[in-house]
Design a protein around this motif. Structure first.
Motif, short mmCIF file in Angstrom:
data_model
loop_
_atom_site.label_atom_id
_atom_site.label_comp_id
_atom_site.label_asym_id
_atom_site.label_seq_id
_atom_site.Cartn_x
_atom_site.Cartn_y
_atom_site.Cartn_z
N GLY A 75 68.91 14.10 58.33
CA GLY A 75 67.62 14.34 58.95
C GLY A 75 66.45 13.97 58.05
N LYS A 76 66.73 13.21 57.01
CA LYS A 76 65.67 12.81 56.09
C LYS A 76 65.67 11.29 55.94
N GLY A 77 64.67 10.82 55.27
CA GLY A 77 64.60 9.38 55.03
C GLY A 77 65.63 8.94 54.01
N PRO A 78 65.85 7.65 53.92
CA PRO A 78 66.87 7.13 53.02
C PRO A 78 66.65 7.53 51.56
N GLU A 79 65.39 7.40 51.08
CA GLU A 79 65.14 7.71 49.67
C GLU A 79 65.41 9.18 49.37
N GLN A 80 64.88 10.05 50.25
CA GLN A 80 65.07 11.48 50.00
C GLN A 80 66.54 11.86 50.07
N THR A 81 67.24 11.28 51.04
CA THR A 81 68.66 11.57 51.17
C THR A 81 69.41 11.16 49.91
N ALA A 82 69.16 9.93 49.49
CA ALA A 82 69.85 9.42 48.32
C ALA A 82 69.51 10.24 47.08
N GLN A 83 68.23 10.57 46.95
CA GLN A 83 67.77 11.34 45.80
C GLN A 83 68.47 12.70 45.76
N ALA A 84 68.52 13.36 46.91
CA ALA A 84 69.13 14.69 46.98
C ALA A 84 70.61 14.63 46.62
N ILE A 85 71.30 13.64 47.18
CA ILE A 85 72.73 13.52 46.88
C ILE A 85 72.93 13.21 45.40
N GLY A 86 72.10 12.29 44.91
CA GLY A 86 72.22 11.91 43.50
C GLY A 86 72.04 13.11 42.59
N GLU A 87 71.05 13.92 42.86
CA GLU A 87 70.81 15.08 42.00
C GLU A 87 71.98 16.05 42.04
N HIS A 88 72.51 16.24 43.24
CA HIS A 88 73.64 17.15 43.40
C HIS A 88 74.85 16.65 42.63
N LEU A 89 75.14 15.34 42.77
CA LEU A 89 76.31 14.77 42.08
C LEU A 89 76.15 14.87 40.56
N LYS A 90 74.94 14.57 40.12
CA LYS A 90 74.71 14.60 38.67
C LYS A 90 74.93 16.00 38.12
N ALA A 91 74.53 16.98 38.89
CA ALA A 91 74.68 18.36 38.44
C ALA A 91 76.14 18.81 38.46
#
Length: 596
Positions: free
Chosen positions: A56-72
């Motif tokens: 339900g979000k734009g591509p950048e926000q989606t990718a950013q959120a997933i990236g942060e989660h994976l990194k953590a």
RNA sequence: GGUCCCGUAGCUCAGCUGGAUAGAGCAUCAGCCUUCUAAGCUGACGGUCGUUGGUUCGAAUCCAACCGGGAUCGCCA
């Protein structure tokens, strides 16, 4: 597989990220990883466009959120960047070091046994003429497939079918009787297959002359073709053969014997072999009973006294399986032979026919028939259909003498390898015998790689000049890289074992990382090659690997590196590239030289 | 005519389970050998992905039609 292992680490994490961030379950199969394009920083890339509906979000926000989660949550995720809808992930050096450690100590292109038996048929020559370029594509392809399957953990049975009976060999026999004056391979000083082929041509000449004479005498061309005495005589000879006439059988055995010796010499030089030969003279009687049984069961039907199968429901045609006089056709034999093979080899789980695509229809029909006869294994039959080999001048046609002879071709590529090898004169200190062996290895690599790097399904152009090329995307280029690494390893002496120590690790250089990543992908490529029966996948990936290695070699010192740990790591990296390359070439039936 | 396959750079081929600016090799041009094999490396040049429509946020990739090339459709093997 290592590729799978990386995904195994990332996919569940991605799923977890999804349910936490977007409260949505993610199907593991919908996740597609791709290698990050070189112009961006990263090792693997996740394309988030397919997930936008759920997030339900734009591509950048989606990718950013997933990236942060994976990194953590995932230790090997070092960092990431987002470009539009692409999440580029940098995998930690420690993962790559760890992988190299494994690849250096075990064969990453050898899968655990599957317990499956696979039969690969990859040659079916007629005994009336020598092997040509088309046979070589067939043979190299089938041989490579059998080695790929073996590496993938299957037990493989390599077989060939020898079409040793029929009108074609009778023609050669008859012409030899008439014009041969007792000539033998020894007396003529030629290979047996060449001699028999010569009389096949002689027959054709005599036949054409007779037709011409008849046409001049007023017969129609069609009648003349049927009535030419030499053709009638050949047909008579075939009948005598079937009636076990001793003289005909003796001659047949003699001439076929010559041909087998000739074929054997060619196979040996080409570096291929078979576990079992099927002879048509023994199998041509098979299948008749199976067809009759099928008739009884109502799978087939009778019309005009012949037995037919109706495949119109499958979108194909009707096809005769037994002639009105009760004799077999080609299809009948193939039905019987397939059944026999599964009887002979219990537990056979797959049968692969490496045969040209002009027989696509034949195999479609064959497989449908066996299915209709109720054999469960009918689903495990596969026609590995390869495309024709064209010449720059057009199609190969035996009648027009445009066929490229297999022996001549091999001789040519080997002598070309010799020419280049002697020009470079790096080999002045080795014996003539060793040189001869080396040039044989290089020439054959050029030819095999040339034929195998193309997708088997596709028709290909055989350019003689390109096939003997030793530079660029060729077998010898790969061999050269191998030999070069070997030279390096010789200088390194007894190789000190490099061990990855996470505490003393240093950042990987881009050139090193590129090579390791290609090694890392290789098992997946082998798996794909084994599934799709595509040696070209191995050929192309091997090329990618050695190309990346050469760039590394050019830019980064190995033996000259002063830091001992780094030096040993680079030696281990080089050694691994060498051993993986050797195994990959083994999968193609190509040998690699220790020096060149 | 029916069925099937193929069409990507001048040439030969990758890429095709839809994803970022379509990649290699050869050929052409320009660099790199007093340092681990120059059969090598680096760079430049080169593309309406046969054509036209469609599906899609997105098509070389999927679908359809057409054009061009090939194979096959025997009581041959």
């Amino acid at each position: 597989m290592f590729q799978d292992r990386l995904q195994a680490l990332l996919v569940p994490a991605l799923q977890a990220a999804f349910s936490e961030l977007f409260n949505h379950a993610l199907d593991a199969r919908s996740v597609g990883f791709q290698a990050t394009r070189p112009e961006f920083e990263g090792d693997v890339t996740i394309n988030v466009f397919p997930f936008l509906k759920q997030s339900g979000k734009g591509p950048e926000q989606t990718a950013q959120a997933i990236g942060e989660h994976l990194k953590a949550k995932v230790p090997i995720v070092e960092r990431f960047n987002v470009m539009k809808g692409f999440l580029n992930i940098v995998i930690a050096d420690s993962y790559w070091f760890g992988f190299l450690q494994e690849a250096a100590t075990q064969d990453i292109l050898e899968f655990p046994p599957t317990g499956k038996r696979v039969m690969v048929e990859y040659a079916s020559p007629n005994t009336n003429k020598p092997l040509h370029l088309g046979h070589l594509r067939n043979i190299f392809l089938g041989y490579s497939v059998s080695r790929i399957l073996k590496s993938a953990g299957h037990e493989v049975i390599k077989v060939q079918v020898i079409n040793d009976r029929g009108i074609h060999i009778c023609k050669s026999m008859l012409a030899w009787q008439k014009f041969g004056k007792g000539e033998t391979p020894d007396s003529a000083g030629v290979k047996g297959d060449k001699l028999v082929g010569k009389y096949y041509v002689e027959f054709d000449k005599a036949y054409k002359a007779e037709i011409e004479a008849l046409v001049i005498g007023g017969r129609s061309k069609e009648d003349a073709e049927k009535e030419a005495p030499i053709m009638l005589e050949a047909q008579e000879m075939l009948l005598k053969w079937e009636a076990n006439d001793p003289d005909v059988r003796t001659l047949w055995e003699k001439m076929n014997g010559w041909v087998y010796e000739g074929f054997e010499a060619t196979y040996k030089r080409a570096g291929v072999d078979f576990d079992k030969n099927y002879y048509e003279s023994q199998t041509y009687v098979l299948g008749k009973n199976d067809v009759l049984e099928g008739l009884k069961k109502g799978v087939f039907y009778e019309k005009d006294g012949a037995v037919w199968v109706d495949n119109t429901k499958e979108g194909l045609d009707e096809k005769v399986l037994l002639r009105r006089d009760g004799t077999s056709v080609y299809m009948t034999q193939d039905i019987g032979t397939a059944i026999k093979r599964f009887e002979e080899y219990p537990g056979l789980s797959k049968l692969i026919y490496t045969v040209g695509n002009e027989q696509d229809y034949h195999f479609k029909v064959l497989f449908i028939i066996l299915k209709k006869l109720g054999f469960a294994w009918a689903d495990e039959l596969f026609h590995l259909s390869y495309g024709m080999v064209d010449l720059p001048t057009g199609k190969m046609k035996s009648r027009e003498g445009t066929v490229v002879d297999a022996d001549d071709l091999i001789e040519e590529v080997v002598s070309e390898a010799r020419k280049t090898g002697e020009q470079l004169s790096k080999l002045d200190d080795i014996s003539e015998a060793e040189k001869a062996e080396l040039f044989e290895t290089i020439g054959l690599a050029a030819l095999k790689y040339y034929l195998l790097k193309v997708d088997p399904k596709k028709r290909m152009l055989f350019d003689p000049a390109a096939s003997i090329d030793l530079q660029g995307h060729t077998g010898p280029f790969i061999q050269y890289t191998y030999a070069r690494i070997n030279s390096l390893l010789r200088k390194a002496g007894t190789m000190a074992q490099w061990m990855h120590d996470p505490k003393s690790a240093w950042p990987l250089l881009p050139e090193e990382r590129a090579v390791i990543k290609l090694l890392h992908q290789f098992p997946t490529v082998l798996d794909e090659a084994a599934t799709k029966l595509e040696p070209s996948a191995i050929a192309n990936h091997s090329y990618e690997l050695v190309k990346a290695y050469n760039s590394f070699y050019q830019a980064i010192p190995v033996m000259k590196e002063e830091d001992a740990a780094k030096r040993e790591f680079r030696i281990a990296l080089s050694a691994t590239v060498a051993s993986v390359t050797r195994k990959a070439m083994w999968c193609l039936g190509i040998e690699v030289p220790e020096r060149m």
